[in-house]
Design an enzyme around this catalytic site. Structure first.
Site: not given
Ligand code: F6R
Length: 254
Positions: A67, A136, A138
């Protein structure tokens, strides 16, 4: 799903690096799907160390990131382009033309999504996708109430995601509200998936992913239907999993 529970964030990265390095040794022209954020940093550090010490060769590897924020120029320090170069690409021998991230500044995001999907297809599809997970649940920026059939597309970030990512910005108002992200279908088409999670803040999302129903309300739960997923956790992220969960390997690292 295989589950590996480690003692620490660094060990989580080491386990993940073993899988990624193994993938590259077996298939030097592997196509990797990559994530940003805090979670994969120990993985990237470890891969850089393997490159430096035993010459793990990235010269034929191709990468596609999950992303990018919409409106973010690639050379902005807040962009995921910048993040990936700073924490990984600038330290390994990957060919610049083999690095791909969706463009956050494309005029037409629907066209950019199609272009990105075409490039992934032309590269032969993703061999190994690395994922983090949001609080959440995602994956990528596929927020709750996701459409499972979506490919790369424009997404609105959840309030929770904006708050969580504010730590990378001076002020919460500066966090972009939109991103372009691989869709769940893009992720599900990867031949292998590893999902990393660290810290107590991720424990509930991890539990929903592994033990909950498969539902768009917890986007990562779709991974229960993928044929080759390894979940690598530190013990805090694993804290809410039932003890008897099958396939678990608990590492007693000192
Ligand atoms: C990053 C992404 C997100 C992160 C997620 C966790 O490219 O796609 O899904 O993996 O938000 O973020 P962190 O690792 O900062 O807790």
């Amino acid at each position: 799903m295989r589950v590996i529970i480690t003692d620490s964030y660094e060990r989580m990265g080491l386990e993940a690096a073993n899988i990624v390095a193994g993938q590259i040794y077996l298939k030097p022209d592997s196509v990797l799907g990559l994530a940003t954020g805090s979670t994969p940093l120990s993985l990237y550090r470890r891969l850089i160390a393997v490159h430096e010490t035993v010459g793990l060769d990235f010269s034929s590897v191709t990468t596609f990131n999950l992303d990018e924020y919409i409106g973010m120029e690639p050379d902005s320090p807040h962009s995921y382009h910048y993040f990936m170069h700073e924490h990984f690409f600038d330290h390994i021998n990957i060919a610049p033309e083999n690095i791909h991230l969706p463009s956050g500044t494309a005029e037409d995001m629907a066209a950019e999504g199609r272009r990105y999907e075409d490039m992934i297809a032309k590269a032969g599809g993703i061999d190994l996708q690395v994922l983090g997970i949001g609080r959440n649940a995602h994956i990528g920026f596929n927020e709750p109430d996701v459409k499972f059939e979506a490919t790369t597309h424009k997404v609105a970030l959840d309030e929770e995601t904006i708050k969580a990512n504010a730590r990378f910005f001076d002020r919460e108002e500066d966090v972009p509200r939109y991103a372009i992200s691989m869709g769940i279908k893009t992720i599900m088409l990867a031949r292998r998936v590893i999902l990393l999670a660290s810290g107590a803040a991720k424990a509930e999302a991890v539990s929903k992913t592994l033990c909950g129903s498969v539902t768009p309300k917890a986007p990562a739960s779709i991974l229960q239907l993928h044929q080759d997923v390894t979940i690598i956790l530190d013990k805090e992220a694993a804290a809410l999993l039932p003890k008897e969960i099958y396939g678990v390997r608990i590492d007693n690292y000192g």
